[in-house]
Design a protein around this motif. Structure first.
Motif, short mmCIF file in Angstrom:
data_model
loop_
_atom_site.label_atom_id
_atom_site.label_comp_id
_atom_site.label_asym_id
_atom_site.label_seq_id
_atom_site.Cartn_x
_atom_site.Cartn_y
_atom_site.Cartn_z
N PRO A 389 0.81 -1.23 0.00
CA PRO A 389 0.00 0.00 0.00
C PRO A 389 0.84 1.27 0.00
O PRO A 389 0.40 2.30 -0.52
CB PRO A 389 -0.84 -0.11 1.28
N VAL A 390 2.05 1.21 0.55
CA VAL A 390 2.92 2.39 0.48
C VAL A 390 3.28 2.67 -0.97
O VAL A 390 3.28 3.84 -1.42
CB VAL A 390 4.20 2.18 1.33
N LEU A 391 3.58 1.63 -1.73
CA LEU A 391 3.88 1.82 -3.15
C LEU A 391 2.67 2.36 -3.92
O LEU A 391 2.81 3.19 -4.82
CB LEU A 391 4.35 0.50 -3.76
N LEU A 392 1.48 1.90 -3.55
CA LEU A 392 0.27 2.40 -4.20
C LEU A 392 0.06 3.88 -3.89
O LEU A 392 -0.34 4.66 -4.76
CB LEU A 392 -0.94 1.57 -3.74
N LEU A 393 0.33 4.26 -2.64
CA LEU A 393 0.22 5.68 -2.28
C LEU A 393 1.24 6.51 -3.04
O LEU A 393 0.96 7.64 -3.45
CB LEU A 393 0.42 5.85 -0.78
N ALA A 394 2.44 5.96 -3.23
CA ALA A 394 3.46 6.67 -3.98
C ALA A 394 3.01 6.91 -5.43
O ALA A 394 3.20 8.01 -5.98
CB ALA A 394 4.78 5.90 -3.94
N ALA A 395 2.42 5.89 -6.04
CA ALA A 395 1.92 6.05 -7.41
C ALA A 395 0.79 7.07 -7.46
O ALA A 395 0.73 7.92 -8.38
CB ALA A 395 1.44 4.69 -7.94
N ALA A 396 -0.12 7.02 -6.47
CA ALA A 396 -1.21 7.99 -6.44
C ALA A 396 -0.68 9.40 -6.23
O ALA A 396 -1.22 10.37 -6.79
CB ALA A 396 -2.18 7.61 -5.31
N TRP A 397 0.36 9.55 -5.43
CA TRP A 397 0.96 10.86 -5.19
C TRP A 397 1.45 11.47 -6.50
O TRP A 397 1.20 12.64 -6.80
CB TRP A 397 2.12 10.71 -4.21
N ARG A 398 2.15 10.66 -7.30
CA ARG A 398 2.68 11.18 -8.56
C ARG A 398 1.56 11.55 -9.52
O ARG A 398 1.64 12.55 -10.23
CB ARG A 398 3.61 10.15 -9.18
N ARG A 399 0.49 10.75 -9.55
CA ARG A 399 -0.62 11.06 -10.45
C ARG A 399 -1.35 12.34 -10.05
O ARG A 399 -1.85 13.08 -10.89
CB ARG A 399 -1.60 9.89 -10.48
N SER A 400 -1.41 12.58 -8.74
CA SER A 400 -2.18 13.74 -8.27
C SER A 400 -1.37 15.03 -8.23
O SER A 400 -1.94 16.09 -8.00
CB SER A 400 -2.72 13.46 -6.86
N SER A 401 -0.08 14.95 -8.49
CA SER A 401 0.77 16.14 -8.38
C SER A 401 0.33 17.25 -9.31
O SER A 401 0.24 18.41 -8.94
CB SER A 401 2.23 15.79 -8.62
N SER A 402 0.04 16.88 -10.56
CA SER A 402 -0.37 17.92 -11.52
C SER A 402 -1.72 18.53 -11.14
O SER A 402 -1.91 19.74 -11.27
CB SER A 402 -0.44 17.33 -12.93
N THR A 403 -2.64 17.72 -10.63
CA THR A 403 -3.96 18.24 -10.22
C THR A 403 -3.81 19.19 -9.05
O THR A 403 -4.42 20.26 -9.01
CB THR A 403 -4.88 17.08 -9.83
N ALA A 404 -2.99 18.80 -8.07
CA ALA A 404 -2.78 19.66 -6.89
C ALA A 404 -2.17 20.98 -7.29
O ALA A 404 -2.54 22.03 -6.80
CB ALA A 404 -1.89 18.94 -5.88
N GLY A 405 -1.22 20.94 -8.24
CA GLY A 405 -0.59 22.17 -8.65
C GLY A 405 -1.54 23.13 -9.33
O GLY A 405 -1.55 24.32 -9.09
N SER A 406 -2.44 22.59 -10.20
CA SER A 406 -3.37 23.44 -10.89
C SER A 406 -4.41 24.01 -9.95
O SER A 406 -4.81 25.17 -10.06
CB SER A 406 -4.06 22.66 -12.02
N ASP A 407 -4.89 23.22 -8.97
CA ASP A 407 -5.88 23.74 -8.02
C ASP A 407 -5.30 24.77 -7.12
O ASP A 407 -5.96 25.78 -6.80
CB ASP A 407 -6.43 22.57 -7.17
N ALA A 408 -4.04 24.56 -6.67
CA ALA A 408 -3.42 25.54 -5.78
C ALA A 408 -3.21 26.85 -6.49
O ALA A 408 -3.29 27.93 -5.92
CB ALA A 408 -2.08 24.99 -5.24
#
Length: 409
Positions: A389-408
């Motif tokens: 699950p740590v690896l899954l969270l790491a993959a989710a983190w990378r996928r959400s980085s662009s979304t977080a940047g645009s919302d911020a």
């Protein structure tokens, strides 16, 4: 401000009862089932008060809540010390649960708001991470000292020292700056817009200047604004999920002594092995402002270290597990920082507390995983499986980085 916050965190965790309260309960005749019922009551109290306390922190002085939080905890420890028995233990856990909820969300929102007022919001991950590290080291020192104090002076002295620590934290909180004593009128107006758009023009002034029913209306609006922030922003939802996921995996630290024993250390060295884990956690928190551009990859490396270290089933593997928990604590601060960046201050504590509630639910899943998995596997295998699950969270983190940047932005 930083030194005062570090001192506050150190006093909060300098509690000699932490490694001993289970023994205290047993000494006064409680069965394992009774002890488990106390832990369940503690979790239930925290869950039920998490969000209401977050809403409160968006309406009143957050510094005031940081004063009351350790006072309630101290009152709980005082009950345990002066009137030990199941009823006092239960009441103490209720007080401790409420006190913890008052701090949860409030702490992050307070620091972010004060740093924003100083024009130093970029210092948030460093300040919160190092405060976490100071608290962890303080808990480690308290754990080392607790045994000798118990042997020489008994549980009463241990309890009184544990009462003194949060009382000192409360006194230190009084000296903290407080540039935001109540919800600003403009931000409360934003809350009204999220919940009842027609009242947005005067909702903020009502929430700050009136009491009774009007204050209740302000609380409802803040809560609605927090929910609206989750509905409108994918970045906020992703940050909440990341905070909750990391917090849930970090609850495995409750089982670290079992892992240490399962990896071949004799009972006399289990505390030392556990200390290695705490040291790794402290280092990760202290370095929380470093390597932020590669958070996903760092978290993935932590997942690998957890799996390899635990599955080695040797004392040397404890180093890998310690590194993994350091990375997890580092990532938890990073996830909290991302969350604070994408929520407005008017509902900052509310959304953070919502994340805390999700964390509590996810933690129950972790406990269930351990209970079911322990039927067929030992601690080394279960901790090794937690690397996935740590690896899954790491993959989710990378996928959400662009979304977080645009919302911020």
């Amino acid at each position: 401000m930083a030194r005062r916050l570090y001192a506050y965190a150190a006093c909060e965790d300098a509690v000699l009862l932490y490694p001993l309260y289970a023994l205290l309960f047993v000494e006064h005749g409680l069965s394992p089932a009774a002890v488990s019922s106390l832990f369940a009551l503690w979790s239930l109290t925290a869950f039920l008060t998490e969000v209401p306390s977050g809403v409160l922190a968006d309406l009143v002085s957050r510094r005031l809540l940081l004063v009351f939080s350790p006072l309630l905890t101290a009152a709980g420890f005082a009950l345990w010390t002066l009137a030990p028995g199941y009823g006092a233990f239960a009441a103490g856990f209720v007080l401790w649960g409420i006190g913890g909820s008052l701090r949860s969300g409030t702490w992050q929102a307070y620091i972010h708001a004060e740093l924003t007022a100083l024009g130093r919001v970029d210092a948030y991950p460093r300040l919160t991470g190092r405060a976490e590290a100071v608290g962890t080291v303080s808990a480690l020192v308290a754990a080392v000292v607790a045994g000798p104090v118990l042997a020489v002076a008994g549980f009463v002295t241990v309890g009184l020292a544990s009462v003194a620590a949060p009382l000192t934290a409360a006194a230190l909180a009084l000296a903290l700056p407080d540039t935001r004593t109540t919800m600003p009128a403009g931000e409360a107006g934003e809350a009204g817009e999220a919940g009842e758009a027609g009242d947005a023009a005067d909702g903020g002034r009502e929430a700050c200047s009136r009491v009774g029913g009007e204050q209740a209306t302000g609380s409802l609006r803040v809560f609605r604004q927090g929910l609206a922030a989750l509905r409108r922003s994918a970045a906020t939802r992703a940050a909440v999920a990341m905070v909750a996921g990391l917090a849930a995996i970090l609850t495995l630290d409750e089982y670290l002594p079992l892992l240490v024993a399962d990896m071949g250390l004799p009972p006399s060295l289990v505390p030392a092995g556990y200390g290695i884990m705490l040291a790794g956690t402290a280092v990760g928190a202290w370095l929380a402002d470093r390597g932020t551009r590669h958070a996903g990859w760092v978290l993935a490396a932590g997942g690998c270290a957890l799996a390899v270290g635990a599955l080695s089933a040797t004392p040397v593997g404890l180093v890998g597990v310690a590194v993994a928990f350091g990375v997890l604590q580092w990532a938890a601060v990073q996830a909290d920082t991302r969350l604070q960046q994408v929520v407005p201050d008017s509902s900052r504590a509310t959304v953070t507390s919502l994340a805390g509630s999700v964390s509590e639910i996810a933690s129950v899943g972790v406990f269930g995983f351990w209970a079911a998995g322990s039927v067929w596997a030992g601690p080394t295998v279960l901790f090794g499986c937690a690397g996935l699950p740590v690896l899954l969270l790491a993959a989710a983190w990378r996928r959400s980085s662009s979304t977080a940047g645009s919302d911020a932005g």
